[in-house]
Design a protein around this motif. Structure first.
Motif, PDB file in Angstrom:
ATOM      1  N   VAL A   5      86.589 -18.764  47.302  1.00  0.00           N
ATOM      2  CA  VAL A   5      86.376 -17.460  46.682  1.00  0.00           C
ATOM      3  C   VAL A   5      87.633 -16.601  46.830  1.00  0.00           C
ATOM      4  CG1 VAL A   5      85.295 -16.573  48.798  1.00  0.00           C
ATOM      5  CG2 VAL A   5      84.910 -15.403  46.619  1.00  0.00           C
ATOM      6  N   PRO A   6      88.140 -16.041  45.744  1.00  0.00           N
ATOM      7  CA  PRO A   6      89.347 -15.212  45.811  1.00  0.00           C
ATOM      8  C   PRO A   6      89.133 -13.961  46.668  1.00  0.00           C
ATOM      9  CG  PRO A   6      88.881 -15.880  43.553  1.00  0.00           C
ATOM     10  CD  PRO A   6      87.669 -16.232  44.356  1.00  0.00           C
ATOM     11  N   ALA A   7      90.178 -13.511  47.302  1.00  0.00           N
ATOM     12  CA  ALA A   7      90.098 -12.323  48.153  1.00  0.00           C
ATOM     13  C   ALA A   7      89.673 -11.090  47.358  1.00  0.00           C
ATOM     14  CB  ALA A   7      91.444 -12.076  48.834  1.00  0.00           C
ATOM     15  N   ASP A   8      90.111 -11.016  46.075  1.00  0.00           N
ATOM     16  CA  ASP A   8      89.741  -9.833  45.297  1.00  0.00           C
ATOM     17  C   ASP A   8      88.245  -9.803  44.986  1.00  0.00           C
ATOM     18  OD1 ASP A   8      89.904 -11.972  43.550  1.00  0.00           O
ATOM     19  OD2 ASP A   8      90.765 -10.795  41.896  1.00  0.00           O
ATOM     20  N   VAL A   9      87.589 -10.971  44.936  1.00  0.00           N
ATOM     21  CA  VAL A   9      86.137 -10.999  44.746  1.00  0.00           C
ATOM     22  C   VAL A   9      85.438 -10.502  46.006  1.00  0.00           C
ATOM     23  CG1 VAL A   9      84.136 -12.500  44.403  1.00  0.00           C
ATOM     24  CG2 VAL A   9      86.196 -12.821  43.019  1.00  0.00           C
ATOM     25  N   ILE A  10      85.920 -10.923  47.171  1.00  0.00           N
ATOM     26  CA  ILE A  10      85.363 -10.415  48.426  1.00  0.00           C
ATOM     27  C   ILE A  10      85.526  -8.900  48.485  1.00  0.00           C
ATOM     28  CG2 ILE A  10      85.574 -10.424  50.941  1.00  0.00           C
ATOM     29  CD1 ILE A  10      84.382 -12.969  49.887  1.00  0.00           C
ATOM     30  N   ALA A  11      86.682  -8.414  48.064  1.00  0.00           N
ATOM     31  CA  ALA A  11      86.922  -6.970  48.064  1.00  0.00           C
ATOM     32  C   ALA A  11      85.945  -6.252  47.140  1.00  0.00           C
ATOM     33  CB  ALA A  11      88.361  -6.687  47.634  1.00  0.00           C
ATOM     34  N   GLU A  12      85.656  -6.855  45.989  1.00  0.00           N
ATOM     35  CA  GLU A  12      84.704  -6.265  45.039  1.00  0.00           C
ATOM     36  C   GLU A  12      83.296  -6.238  45.636  1.00  0.00           C
ATOM     37  OE1 GLU A  12      84.768  -4.955  42.043  1.00  0.00           O
ATOM     38  OE2 GLU A  12      86.783  -5.342  41.282  1.00  0.00           O
ATOM     39  N   ILE A  13      82.912  -7.286  46.352  1.00  0.00           N
ATOM     40  CA  ILE A  13      81.591  -7.333  46.983  1.00  0.00           C
ATOM     41  C   ILE A  13      81.481  -6.242  48.038  1.00  0.00           C
ATOM     42  CG2 ILE A  13      80.066  -8.710  48.445  1.00  0.00           C
ATOM     43  CD1 ILE A  13      81.216 -11.211  47.016  1.00  0.00           C
ATOM     44  N   LEU A  14      82.521  -6.082  48.843  1.00  0.00           N
ATOM     45  CA  LEU A  14      82.511  -5.038  49.866  1.00  0.00           C
ATOM     46  C   LEU A  14      82.421  -3.651  49.233  1.00  0.00           C
ATOM     47  CD1 LEU A  14      85.222  -6.481  52.281  1.00  0.00           C
ATOM     48  CD2 LEU A  14      82.774  -6.230  52.758  1.00  0.00           C
ATOM     49  N   GLU A  15      83.124  -3.448  48.132  1.00  0.00           N
ATOM     50  CA  GLU A  15      83.071  -2.164  47.443  1.00  0.00           C
ATOM     51  C   GLU A  15      81.675  -1.913  46.868  1.00  0.00           C
ATOM     52  OE1 GLU A  15      83.894   1.501  45.964  1.00  0.00           O
ATOM     53  OE2 GLU A  15      84.999   0.312  47.448  1.00  0.00           O
ATOM     54  N   ALA A  16      81.055  -2.971  46.347  1.00  0.00           N
ATOM     55  CA  ALA A  16      79.691  -2.831  45.828  1.00  0.00           C
ATOM     56  C   ALA A  16      78.737  -2.395  46.948  1.00  0.00           C
ATOM     57  CB  ALA A  16      79.227  -4.153  45.219  1.00  0.00           C
ATOM     58  N   GLY A  17      78.906  -2.964  48.138  1.00  0.00           N
ATOM     59  CA  GLY A  17      78.088  -2.570  49.270  1.00  0.00           C
ATOM     60  C   GLY A  17      78.306  -1.123  49.644  1.00  0.00           C
ATOM     61  N   ARG A  18      79.558  -0.677  49.642  1.00  0.00           N
ATOM     62  CA  ARG A  18      79.840   0.728  49.959  1.00  0.00           C
ATOM     63  C   ARG A  18      79.226   1.660  48.925  1.00  0.00           C
ATOM     64  NH1 ARG A  18      84.820  -1.483  51.968  1.00  0.00           N
ATOM     65  NH2 ARG A  18      85.758  -1.446  49.885  1.00  0.00           N
ATOM     66  N   GLU A  19      79.268   1.254  47.670  1.00  0.00           N
ATOM     67  CA  GLU A  19      78.682   2.092  46.619  1.00  0.00           C
ATOM     68  C   GLU A  19      77.165   2.200  46.792  1.00  0.00           C
ATOM     69  OE1 GLU A  19      79.890   0.871  42.736  1.00  0.00           O
ATOM     70  OE2 GLU A  19      82.040   1.112  43.174  1.00  0.00           O
ATOM     71  N   MET A  20      76.536   1.123  47.230  1.00  0.00           N
ATOM     72  CA  MET A  20      75.094   1.175  47.489  1.00  0.00           C
ATOM     73  C   MET A  20      74.770   2.194  48.574  1.00  0.00           C
ATOM     74  SD  MET A  20      74.035  -2.861  47.430  1.00  0.00           S
ATOM     75  CE  MET A  20      72.272  -2.585  47.560  1.00  0.00           C
ATOM     76  N   MET A  21      75.653   2.268  49.581  1.00  0.00           N
ATOM     77  CA  MET A  21      75.436   3.194  50.692  1.00  0.00           C
ATOM     78  C   MET A  21      75.637   4.650  50.277  1.00  0.00           C
ATOM     79  SD  MET A  21      74.783   1.361  53.534  1.00  0.00           S
ATOM     80  CE  MET A  21      75.430   2.088  55.015  1.00  0.00           C
TER      81      MET A  21
END
Length: 232
Positions: free
Chosen positions: A80-96
């Motif tokens: 999995v590319p690092a930028d996809v992991i970064a996008e997942i983390l950002e999605a989690g922050r947006e949920m919060m």
């Protein structure tokens, strides 16, 4: 006739929208991994990860985000590319940070029953996020007590309804989840009012306890005062 003194209210998808935020994020997750797997297969893998991880991370956005990352690693064979992991983390922050939107009839119902009953908000999940949502909802002012727990069990309801009321036998638990809000409350000796939400997380599904003398199903939370009148 019942002498109910205490009302327990679930929070997520009972007082405000929650599951739809997870569904929207899961759609975003599927788009990120579209080059590696079909959406239906990804959903199955994600649910399996959530099922495994709930014992380690508990319920809520943080556990969901970690499960998405784990699933992304699995379906890409660790590529999995690092930028996809970064996008997942950002999605989690947006949920919060997602706005908390109370459901219809909630505030009117709380205002109607407040004063006649002791109101207890009983929710499970990440302490930080649940506290944020309770405050952001503006509904905290209606409750005599707020309890954020890691899991909802028979013992949870027996303890909380005794701590904040006259025991489970004189309590009514109101919520959207049969598994977490209704069945364990009934097992503890309380009444249970199921108010279905239009979507249910797979890990919260359970068989409806039809025929139980203390179980009731309501079309919406606005019917709670009518149920109380019937029981009094």
């Amino acid at each position: 006739m019942a002498e109910i003194t205490t009302l327990g209210f679930d929070a997520d998808d009972t007082l405000w929208h929650n599951e739809r935020v997870f569904r929207l994020t899961e759609d975003r997750f599927a788009d990120l991994l579209a080059d590696y797997t079909e959406k239906s297969q990804l959903s199955e893998r994600l649910l399996a990860a959530e099922r495994r991880n709930v014992l380690h991370y508990g319920y809520g956005v943080k556990g969901f985000t970690l499960s998405m990352i784990e699933t992304a690693i699995e379906v890409t064979d660790r590529r999995v590319p690092a930028d996809v992991i970064a996008e997942i983390l950002e999605a989690g922050r947006e949920m919060m940070k997602h706005p908390v939107e109370p459901l219809p009839h909630v505030e009117d119902t709380l205002k109607t029953v407040k004063g006649d009953y002791k109101l207890v908000l009983i929710t499970k999940g990440d302490l930080f996020d649940q506290e944020r949502k309770v405050t952001a909802s503006g509904l905290d002012i209606h409750f005599d007590a707020i309890e954020i727990v890691s899991e909802k069990t028979d013992a949870t309801y027996a303890t909380l309804f005794s701590r904040h009321g006259s025991g489970p036998a004189q309590a009514l638990m109101i919520g959207n989840s049969l598994k977490s809000d209704i069945v364990p409350a009934l097992n503890a000796g309380a009444y249970g009012a199921h108010v279905p939400y239009d979507m249910t997380w797979a890990l919260e599904e359970a068989v409806e306890p039809i025929g139980h003398e203390r179980f009731f199903r309501l079309d919406n939370i606005g019917k709670v005062p009518q149920l109380l009148a019937r029981l009094s």
